[in-house]
Write a protein that holds these residues in place. Structure first.
Motif, PDB file in Angstrom:
ATOM      1  N   ALA A 100       0.827  -1.202   0.000  1.00  0.00           N
ATOM      2  CA  ALA A 100       0.000   0.000   0.000  1.00  0.00           C
ATOM      3  C   ALA A 100       0.865   1.257   0.000  1.00  0.00           C
ATOM      4  O   ALA A 100       0.560   2.251  -0.677  1.00  0.00           O
ATOM      5  N   LYS A 101       1.962   1.217   0.757  1.00  0.00           N
ATOM      6  CA  LYS A 101       2.882   2.362   0.760  1.00  0.00           C
ATOM      7  C   LYS A 101       3.528   2.536  -0.611  1.00  0.00           C
ATOM      8  O   LYS A 101       3.648   3.652  -1.119  1.00  0.00           O
ATOM      9  N   ASP A 102       3.945   1.423  -1.221  1.00  0.00           N
ATOM     10  CA  ASP A 102       4.579   1.501  -2.535  1.00  0.00           C
ATOM     11  C   ASP A 102       3.625   2.088  -3.577  1.00  0.00           C
ATOM     12  O   ASP A 102       4.059   2.828  -4.468  1.00  0.00           O
ATOM     13  N   PHE A 103       2.350   1.731  -3.472  1.00  0.00           N
ATOM     14  CA  PHE A 103       1.358   2.181  -4.447  1.00  0.00           C
ATOM     15  C   PHE A 103       0.712   3.506  -4.056  1.00  0.00           C
ATOM     16  O   PHE A 103      -0.153   3.999  -4.793  1.00  0.00           O
ATOM     17  N   GLU A 104       1.098   4.058  -2.893  1.00  0.00           N
ATOM     18  CA  GLU A 104       0.448   5.265  -2.363  1.00  0.00           C
ATOM     19  C   GLU A 104      -1.066   5.073  -2.291  1.00  0.00           C
ATOM     20  O   GLU A 104      -1.853   5.971  -2.590  1.00  0.00           O
ATOM     21  N   LEU A 105      -1.460   3.899  -1.851  1.00  0.00           N
ATOM     22  CA  LEU A 105      -2.873   3.551  -1.738  1.00  0.00           C
ATOM     23  C   LEU A 105      -3.396   3.995  -0.376  1.00  0.00           C
ATOM     24  O   LEU A 105      -2.809   3.686   0.656  1.00  0.00           O
ATOM     25  N   ALA A 106      -4.505   4.695  -0.381  1.00  0.00           N
ATOM     26  CA  ALA A 106      -5.079   5.191   0.860  1.00  0.00           C
ATOM     27  C   ALA A 106      -5.633   4.043   1.692  1.00  0.00           C
ATOM     28  O   ALA A 106      -6.462   3.258   1.221  1.00  0.00           O
ATOM     29  N   VAL A 107      -5.149   3.929   2.930  1.00  0.00           N
ATOM     30  CA  VAL A 107      -5.694   2.983   3.912  1.00  0.00           C
ATOM     31  C   VAL A 107      -6.071   3.813   5.128  1.00  0.00           C
ATOM     32  O   VAL A 107      -5.200   4.325   5.836  1.00  0.00           O
ATOM     33  N   THR A 108      -7.364   3.982   5.368  1.00  0.00           N
ATOM     34  CA  THR A 108      -7.832   4.878   6.412  1.00  0.00           C
ATOM     35  C   THR A 108      -8.554   4.105   7.505  1.00  0.00           C
ATOM     36  O   THR A 108      -8.972   2.962   7.318  1.00  0.00           O
ATOM     37  N   GLY A 109      -8.696   4.766   8.646  1.00  0.00           N
ATOM     38  CA  GLY A 109      -9.379   4.146   9.764  1.00  0.00           C
ATOM     39  C   GLY A 109      -8.417   3.802  10.872  1.00  0.00           C
ATOM     40  O   GLY A 109      -7.191   3.937  10.736  1.00  0.00           O
ATOM     41  N   PRO A 110      -8.945   3.345  11.987  1.00  0.00           N
ATOM     42  CA  PRO A 110      -8.092   3.064  13.149  1.00  0.00           C
ATOM     43  C   PRO A 110      -7.149   1.897  12.910  1.00  0.00           C
ATOM     44  O   PRO A 110      -7.520   0.895  12.289  1.00  0.00           O
ATOM     45  N   VAL A 111      -5.925   2.018  13.394  1.00  0.00           N
ATOM     46  CA  VAL A 111      -4.980   0.907  13.337  1.00  0.00           C
ATOM     47  C   VAL A 111      -5.430  -0.151  14.333  1.00  0.00           C
ATOM     48  O   VAL A 111      -5.817   0.168  15.451  1.00  0.00           O
ATOM     49  N   PRO A 112      -5.436  -1.432  13.943  1.00  0.00           N
ATOM     50  CA  PRO A 112      -5.926  -2.465  14.843  1.00  0.00           C
ATOM     51  C   PRO A 112      -5.156  -2.506  16.152  1.00  0.00           C
ATOM     52  O   PRO A 112      -3.956  -2.247  16.194  1.00  0.00           O
ATOM     53  N   SER A 113      -5.860  -2.842  17.220  1.00  0.00           N
ATOM     54  CA  SER A 113      -5.210  -2.994  18.511  1.00  0.00           C
ATOM     55  C   SER A 113      -4.434  -4.306  18.540  1.00  0.00           C
ATOM     56  O   SER A 113      -4.607  -5.181  17.709  1.00  0.00           O
ATOM     57  N   ALA A 114      -3.564  -4.454  19.513  1.00  0.00           N
ATOM     58  CA  ALA A 114      -2.661  -5.599  19.555  1.00  0.00           C
ATOM     59  C   ALA A 114      -3.387  -6.922  19.720  1.00  0.00           C
ATOM     60  O   ALA A 114      -2.859  -7.977  19.352  1.00  0.00           O
TER      61      ALA A 114
END
Length: 367
Positions: free
Chosen positions: A347-361
């Motif tokens: 996703a970082k390589d493609f600059e793809l938007a990933v939105t929302g809360p980061v999952p908890s552990a």
């Protein structure tokens, strides 16, 4: 793990196949019937042409498309039945009066090539060069461009083969069963471990800004036409593409209308598509019209795809727009990475938007 997928379109079927092969228990819910052809995945020519699309698409989409050219053969090789896949490049042609438009198109491709040097360079062709690739085309066009490495597949074959694969893998398929993420509480007792929302326009109530962009495609049977690779006609009013499939079948399309209207194709659209195809090869004059399809593609405000996390253990994938088959393998691999951890390097390589809360552990990741 127990995974629910909402939507049995292209993304839903690809994800279900990959996850079922990995040993997970899958349930797929779709609002349509099993034999429906109304999904946006059926209203496509399934051309894999990142360089050609770079004239109108963002670099992130182009990079995802370039990635998909490598991944599609791998994904198809896993299926139980063959799916038509071709990688013989794209031809771009134009009539003499549209030379200025063609020059602008070529300049856009050259600019893209400087930013993304991993893409193959287009090759300029004269009439003889066109004839060498597609016999007879040089009689109609004095110049053209060849975009090497680009490809296509048969989307109907792929969708049907994916469905057969899901049935063999004993995926629980629920047709005529519309569901939304709100119907599930993933991670709680008696509920799935993950929910993946791939409903396209069906997700409009939960995803503000999602809209439909209408596209129209005509299927022709023209056994006397010898075009063997996707061909695009540059035209200021109705540029078209012609995608040759197997056994003399061709898909002709181009229209892109800002509308959520899914009514049948208009007379004007049909006339423009067919007239333009006839100027590319007069053999289309004796073709038989097999099908006229109009459908809306799910599109976000910036015309780019995105992944959202509306809550723990839930991912929404949407906004593939007119690039569904081009970018589907990249989107597939991004989702699989997000199910394994907090982030996706792709996703970082493609600059793809990933939105929302980061999952908890404590969120269970895909093994």
């Amino acid at each position: 793990m127990n995974i629910v997928i909402l939507g049995a379109g292209l993304m839903g079927r690809l994800l279900a196949c990959e996850l079922a092969r990995a040993g997970h228990t899958l349930s797929v819910y779709d609002a349509a019937a099993a034999d429906s052809r109304r999904a946006a995945a059926f209203a496509a020519a399934a051309m894999l042409a990142p360089l050609a699309e770079s004239a109108v698409a963002e670099d992130s989409v182009v990079r995802m498309g370039h990635y998909g050219l490598t991944r599609w053969p791998e994904l198809i090789a896993k299926l139980d039945a063959p799916v038509f896949f071709q990688q013989q490049g794209t031809l771009v042609v134009w009539h003499r009066q549209d030379a200025a438009e063609a020059q602008r198109f070529a300049q856009l491709l050259a600019t893209t090539g400087k930013r993304l040097p991993s893409l193959p360079s287009p090759k300029t062709l004269d009439a003889a060069g066109l004839d060498q690739l597609e016999p007879g085309l040089g009689a109609h066009f004095a110049q053209g461009l060849y975009l090497p490495g680009e490809g296509q597949l048969d989307n109907h074959q792929l969708m049907d083969t994916l469905l057969a694969q899901l049935q063999r893998l004993q995926v629980n398929l629920h047709w005529n069963s519309p569901r939304s993420p709100d119907d599930f509480a993933p991670g709680t007792p008696g509920q799935p471990d993950w929910v993946l929302d791939c409903r396209g326009l069906g997700a409009q109530p939960q995803w503000p800004g999602l809209r439909g962009v209408r596209g129209e495609i005509i299927t022709l049977h023209a056994p006397n036409v010898t075009l063997s690779r996707p061909t695009r006609l540059i035209h200021p009013r109705y540029p078209i593409y012609i995608a040759p499939k197997q056994d003399g079948y061709f898909l002709v399309g181009a229209t892109e209308i800002e509308s959520d209207d899914t009514s049948p194709m208009s007379v004007r659209s049909a006339l423009e598509l067919l007239s333009a195809a006839y100027t590319v090869d007069s053999g289309f004059g004796e073709a038989r019209i097999v099908e006229l399809v109009a459908q809306c593609r799910p599109t976000l405000p910036n015309n780019l795809p995105a992944v959202r996390r509306p809550g723990a253990r839930c991912l929404q994938v949407n906004g593939l727009y007119r690039h569904g088959y081009l970018i589907a393998p990249a989107m597939l691999d991004v989702v699989l990475q997000l199910m394994q951890g907090d982030e996706s390097e792709l996703a970082k390589d493609f600059e793809l938007a990933v939105t929302g809360p980061v999952p908890s552990a404590d969120v269970q990741a895909l093994a």
